[in-house]
Design an enzyme around this catalytic site. Structure first.
Site, short mmCIF file in Angstrom:
data_model
loop_
_atom_site.label_atom_id
_atom_site.label_comp_id
_atom_site.label_asym_id
_atom_site.label_seq_id
_atom_site.Cartn_x
_atom_site.Cartn_y
_atom_site.Cartn_z
N GLU A 195 0.84 -1.21 0.00
CA GLU A 195 0.00 0.00 0.00
C GLU A 195 0.86 1.24 0.00
O GLU A 195 0.56 2.23 -0.67
CB GLU A 195 -0.94 0.00 1.21
CG GLU A 195 -2.00 1.11 1.19
CD GLU A 195 -1.56 2.44 1.82
OE1 GLU A 195 -2.32 3.43 1.71
OE2 GLU A 195 -0.47 2.51 2.42
N ASP A 218 -7.83 2.24 7.76
CA ASP A 218 -6.47 2.78 7.74
C ASP A 218 -6.42 4.00 8.66
O ASP A 218 -7.45 4.54 9.07
CB ASP A 218 -6.08 3.18 6.31
CG ASP A 218 -4.57 3.22 6.07
OD1 ASP A 218 -3.79 3.22 7.06
OD2 ASP A 218 -4.16 3.28 4.90
N HIS A 304 3.62 8.17 10.04
CA HIS A 304 4.93 7.91 9.41
C HIS A 304 6.09 8.38 10.28
O HIS A 304 7.13 8.79 9.76
CB HIS A 304 5.01 8.51 7.99
CG HIS A 304 4.22 7.74 6.98
ND1 HIS A 304 4.44 7.83 5.62
CD2 HIS A 304 3.22 6.85 7.12
CE1 HIS A 304 3.61 7.03 4.99
NE2 HIS A 304 2.84 6.43 5.88
CO CO Z 1 1.11 5.16 5.43
ZN ZN Z 2 -1.73 3.49 5.83
#
Ligand code: CO
Ligand code: ZN
Length: 332
Positions: A195, A218, A304
């Site tokens: 992904e 997500d 992230h």
């Molecule tokens: Co991501």
């Molecule tokens: Zn993600």
């Protein structure tokens, strides 16, 4: 249902950057195989688990890959140069610990840089604590991928760790698989590969399954930190039902069903309009003649980074919404 810290900790600690999902795939397979009717791993590495039912064919997508750093060069002194696998920020990466699939540890450091805001991945390197190129080459190869060393922390209400994107989605999908006993709909849970490099696993798995509808699970961002860009999603305010991001305008009818199910079950929710990013539904909804698709998002700070953060209540409300939705007789 209780918050299952052990499951989440094991998920975030299992190695699985994009294109190297074997370990995380095997871990998830072990968790779910006794609760599903069919299980396959396709040629891209997607893990597809079916719970048979007679209603709508629903694809539930949570990506099991994570961002990482790939070795591009090893110099004479044994320092590693690298490129990004997915969205890796230079500033976030500086001085973080990393781990390779074989357990080799390192840290990310930088050349002297006058203006830190101009820091680029190309000015950075991984130091694995070796004396020379030969020793480095006995431990890592060009093309090997490391991830941020996972460090799981939680308090009563909050979890902070790397890789919540999207192991928290995998967590929710696994818990839903265990909780749903007699599915009325025909459920295809897909733990997608790749992904983070462009929703690649979602493309091939949606083609194979040819679903009537799709729900992705997500992380999304949050607009509740100091001087954050205006964004009406915050931690602890409920699950987030996506309206749009850069990859999709979610199907209005499906979105309204999700809202109705949340309301009828007293599940707190927020509507999410994200001005950047995308997720698996972005790929799935453009499959064949089009697949009505929605997204259950988990509000997340610091996506992230090594210190992504979610609210346990939001996670449990997202899980509850997914279960109630899948148990709903969806008319389309
Ligand atoms: Co991501
Ligand atoms: Zn993600």
């Amino acid at each position: 249902m209780e918050f299952n810290s052990k499951l989440l900790e094991e998920l975030v600690k299992t190695y699985g950057p994009s294109g190297n999902e074997t370990r995380i795939c095997n871990y998830i397979k072990g968790q779910i195989e006794n609760y599903v009717d069919e299980i396959i791993i396709d040629s891209l590495g997607n893990l597809i688990a079916r719970k048979k039912g007679n209603g709508k064919k629903i694809m539930i997508a949570a990506h099991m890959d994570q961002i990482g750093l790939m070795v591009t060069d090893i110099d004479d002194n044994g320092f590693l140069r690298f490129t990004n696998i997915g969205g890796v920020s230079p500033l976030v990466s500086l001085h973080q610990h990393v781990i390779f699939e074989n357990g080799v540890l390192g840290i990310i450091a930088k050349e002297p840089v006058e203006d830190i805001s101009k820091l680029r991945l190309s000015n950075m390197y991984i130091d694995i604590g070796v004396k020379d190129k030969k020793e480095a080459e006995s431990l890592v190869n060009i093309g090997d991928v490391c991830v941020y060393l996972p460090h799981y922390c939680e308090n009563e209400n909050t979890v902070f760790t790397s890789a919540l994107d999207d192991r928290i989605g995998c967590y929710i999908a696994i818990e839903a698989i265990k909780a749903i006993e007699n599915p009325i709909n025909d459920l295809y849970f897909v733990f997608t590969a790749q992904e983070e490099v462009g929703t690649r696993g979602a493309k091939t798995s949606a083609y194979r399954i040819d679903p009537d509808i799709c729900i992705s699970i997500d992380v999304t961002g949050s607009g509740d930190t100091p001087k954050a860009k205006t964004f009406a999603v915050g931690l602890g305010k409920g699950t987030a039902i996506k309206v749009k991001d850069q990859s999709i305008l979610t199907h209005p009818k499906l979105r309204n069903i999700m809202i109705e199910v949340a309301k009828n079950n007293n599940i707190p929710y927020q509507l999410e309009v994200l001005e950047y990013g995308g997720t698996d539904s972005g790929a799935v909804h453009l499959t064949k003649e089009g697949v009505p698709s929605g997204v259950i998002s988990i509000p997340t700070r610091y996506v992230h980074s090594t210190t992504e953060m979610v609210s346990k209540n939001d996670v449990m409300n997202s899980l509850k919404l997914l279960i109630k939705l899948l148990e709903h007789n969806i008319e389309f």
